[in-house]
Design an enzyme around this catalytic site. Structure first.
Site, PDB file in Angstrom:
ATOM      1  N   GLU A  92     -26.305   9.490 -12.601  1.00 14.55           N
ATOM      2  CA  GLU A  92     -25.920   8.190 -13.160  1.00 14.55           C
ATOM      3  C   GLU A  92     -24.408   8.053 -13.053  1.00 14.55           C
ATOM      4  O   GLU A  92     -23.667   8.854 -13.644  1.00 14.55           O
ATOM      5  CB  GLU A  92     -26.324   8.104 -14.636  1.00 14.55           C
ATOM      6  N   ILE A  93     -23.962   7.064 -12.306  1.00 14.92           N
ATOM      7  CA  ILE A  93     -22.532   6.780 -12.205  1.00 14.92           C
ATOM      8  C   ILE A  93     -22.227   5.666 -13.198  1.00 14.92           C
ATOM      9  O   ILE A  93     -22.761   4.555 -13.082  1.00 14.92           O
ATOM     10  CB  ILE A  93     -22.167   6.373 -10.770  1.00 14.92           C
TER      11      ILE A  93
END
Length: 725
Positions: free
Chosen positions: A476-477
């Site tokens: 998850e960025i």
């Protein structure tokens, strides 16, 4: 085989217009041996399409009738042998539509197998799906000893089975049990593994591949190769008689059902094909392949898994600008479990790592863990020892910030304390270049608050890896309102290079994955509060198709972390009608329970092996219920799953995720959400939004307004829209 590698199994071609044979392959003749060079000039890799099949058949006709050709070699001019089949040609509206395609594939490979002229496969690089099946039909297989060379029949990951004889030829080549394991898991057989199993006859340097294949072809002209049986004696005894084979198939059916819970039709179909071929012969096995492949192609499970394949392809085409140069050096702060994992996936992909910690023993343990993973690859003959040692050479353990000016990106994975995170950011700014990207691996703290503390907030971003990092595919960025687009793009490319499936999410409590997980877990705890036995809740969600039960998840993650997430997650549900946070895990943690890590959690654990035993009845002291109540399994499943679906839709409404595709990838690859459904949004489409709304309303009438469907669902029901066309 990693799920993200399935994109090699089925490459796509945009059209099926007739092509010149020379656009797909070429023939070279030398001293009685013809070499078929696979070389799709308009594609990045060789894939099996209708055009390819026609061209290949034409060439086989020519060479078989040419008296000057005594033997044939099949090899590739590209970096891979054959990457698989063209999935866009897999179109079927009813049973029987795809039969002619499968039968034609069977006929061509049967011609190769029955050819009076020896045919040798010379394999370098990927040989997935039809690449492996073509090789199996040849009279011998020579492979390069390069780490990139690997064989696999991974169709099961798309809800299908090998449709070109793989279920028949692989068991005869490497044994029933080894073949079952390979086909049911879709795992890779690397070159040295393939040689050990007998899948490959010889290994050689990639530059000598054609020469080695020619030598083998000349040997075949004198008679069949004399192969040693490589299976252990007990395996041969078990597989060599009808009673033993019956035991094998009986046990594998039980194990497969236990693991899949009947949610993957391809698994029993594969077993059926192999068993049919072993009991009734190859011809019957081929017919079973034709029959069952066609049926599987029409199942919703296959359609959902194929949709995931396309989603992964789309996922790599992110819209963010690329940086001026790739991120080559990682500064990793914190060498604990997460930090070591991030370092491991980085060095394995050729990224240099400066691994910093305040404790030298922690750095030592991190290096030992990384070497342990490499040693496993050496034992499995996936890499050589020199290659593993070279990989370890990319890690520089240190107690100071020396050489951090070389870092292109710094990721911190220290304790989840905001004050400490801010100190680390200040240290990074004092010891690194001005353009360094500052990333936090936090799972619960505000990235925006950290960014506000930085001198250049545009350079601060969240990179939320999942535990254990080497095994969990998702990254998850986490962007803030100030994160530069170029920073997002650089981190996205960095994650792809690490082998991760990346999604970009907006900074908010829980981000996306933990946000949708929280109400799901909370509802399961609420049911235990109502007196439902904890193991019954676990079993119900396992049966639904989750890889791990929700209560087991808490014990595995650790009740310390679960308690922290529970407290930090209050902001997500604060003020929502009918929603109350269950604090049982907080109380359990405060009472000294950590889950598996200290042998005290929801379940009992063996003090020596840490192997899980039965449920711990003393847990109910932390709940209102006593584990004596009952509830239909479907109700348990609906209550938990509908909470997650509603939260996923809310995340889309709030802009935490940009599109349903991100939400599906995040859920499937982050928490194992029912992969055979394609993800929460595709699952809603499959169920029908009206049915989902009806289920939620029914649950709301019985258990409270927390189940009321989100406005977006109501709007979709009115307009007849779906999340996907």
């Amino acid at each position: 085989m990693e799920y993200h590698e399935v994109n090699l199994l089925f490459a796509t071609i945009q059209n099926y217009s007739p092509m010149n044979i020379n656009d797909l392959l070429s023939i070279e003749k030398n001293d009685g041996i013809a070499t078929i060079w696979l070389d799709a000039k308009h594609e990045k890799m060789n894939v099996v399409s209708p055009n390819f099949i026609d061209a290949f058949e034409s060439v086989v006709d020519e060479l078989e009738s040419d008296p000057s050709v005594e033997a044939i070699i099949i090899t590739s001019r590209k970096k891979d042998f054959i990457a698989g089949a063209d999935i866009k040609s897999f179109k079927s509206d009813k049973i029987g539509d795809f039969h002619p395609v499968i039968r034609k594939g069977h006929a061509i490979l049967d011609r190769i197998e029955q050819s009076k002229k020896p045919i040798v496969a010379a394999v370098h690089g990927t040989a997935f799906g039809l690449g492996t099946e073509l090789s199996l039909a040849c009279h011998a297989r020579i492979a390069s000893d390069d780490p990139s060379t690997k064989f696999a029949l991974p169709e099961v990951k798309l809800g299908l089975l090998p449709g070109a004889g793989g279920t028949q030829r692989l068991p005869r080549q490497i044994g029933i049990q080894a073949a079952l394991n390979g086909i049911l898991t879709g795992k890779n057989f690397y070159a040295r593994q393939a040689k050990k199993l007998g899948l490959v006859d010889a290994l050689t340097d990639k530059h000598k591949l054609q020469h080695a294949a020619a030598i083998t072809a000349r040997k075949l002209l004198k008679g069949p190769l004399k192969r040693k049986v490589r299976r252990p004696l007990m395996t041969r005894l078990l597989e060599g008689n009808p009673i033993g084979r019956s035991i094998i198939f009986s046990q594998v059916k039980k194990m497969a059902f236990k693991q899949s819970q009947g949610n993957y039709p391809a698994i029993p179909a594969i077993i059926d094909c192999i068993e049919t071929g072993i009991k009734k012969g190859k011809k019957a096995g081929f017919e079973k392949e034709v029959e069952l492949f066609d049926k599987l192609l029409l199942t919703p499970e296959s359609k959902a898994l194929i949709s995931l394949f396309f989603a992964m392809g789309e996922n790599k085409k992110h819209p963010y600008p690329k940086g001026e140069a790739p991120l080559e050096t990682l500064g990793m702060i914190g060498a604990g479990f997460m930090g070591a994992g991030i370092a491991e996936v980085s060095v394995n992909k050729g990224i240099d790592v400066l691994l910093k910690d305040i404790n030298p023993d922690v750095i030592t343990e991190a290096k030992k863990g990384i070497w342990k993973g490499l040693s496993k690859k050496i034992r499995r003959k996936m890499i050589t020892r020199p290659a593993a040692e070279s990989t370890m050479g990319r890690i520089q353990g240190q107690l100071t910030y020396d050489h951090f000016e070389q870092a292109d990106i710094v990721i911190e994975a220290v304790l989840e304390k905001m004050d400490l995170k801010k100190i680390i950011i200040a240290d990074i700014e004092a010891n690194c270049r001005e353009d360094v990207i500052i990333a936090t691996n936090t799972s619960s703290l505000s990235v925006s608050e950290m960014a506000q503390h930085a001198q250049k907030p545009s350079q601060v971003i969240g990179m939320h890896y999942f535990s254990p990092v080497p095994k969990m595919p998702l990254l998850e960025i986490v962007k803030t309102d100030q994160t530069a687009e170029s920073v997002i793009g650089a981190c996205y490319d960095f994650g792809l290079r690490q082998g991760k499936t990346c999604i970009v999410v907006k900074d908010s409590p829980g981000f996306y994955v933990n946000r949708i997980l929280a109400p799901y877990i909370n509802e399961c705890l609420v049911m235990i509060d109502e007196g439902i036995p904890l193991e019954v809740v676990d079993r119900a969600l396992l049966k639904k198709g989750f890889p791990v039960g929700p209560i087991t998840v808490l014990d595995e993650v650790g009740l310390d972390i679960a308690a922290h997430v529970t407290k930090s997650g209050e902001a997500v549900v604060k003020g929502r009608p009918g929603f109350e946070v269950n604090y049982s895990v907080v109380e359990m943690f405060e009472a000294g329970r950590l889950g598996r890590k200290n042998g005290k959690g929801f379940y009992h654990y063996d003090p020596k092996t840490t192997k899980r035993k039965g449920p711990d009845a003393s847990v109910y002291q932390f709940f209102k219920g006593n584990g004596k109540a009952s509830l239909p399994q479907t109700t348990i499943q609906d209550r938990a799953v509908m909470m997650m679906l509603n939260e996923a839709v809310m995340s889309l409404e709030l802009g935490i995720i940009e599109k349903p595709l991100d939400g599906d990838l995040g859920a499937v690859f982050g928490i194992g959400f029912l992969p055979f459904t394609g993800g929460p949004f595709r699952y809603i489409d499959e169920l029908g939004v009206e049915n989902v709304i009806a289920t939620m309303n029914e649950l709301a009438s019985q258990y409270g307004e927390r189940f009321l469907p989100r406005p977006k669902l109501l709007e979709m029901a009115k307009t007849g829209k779906k999340f996907y066309n």
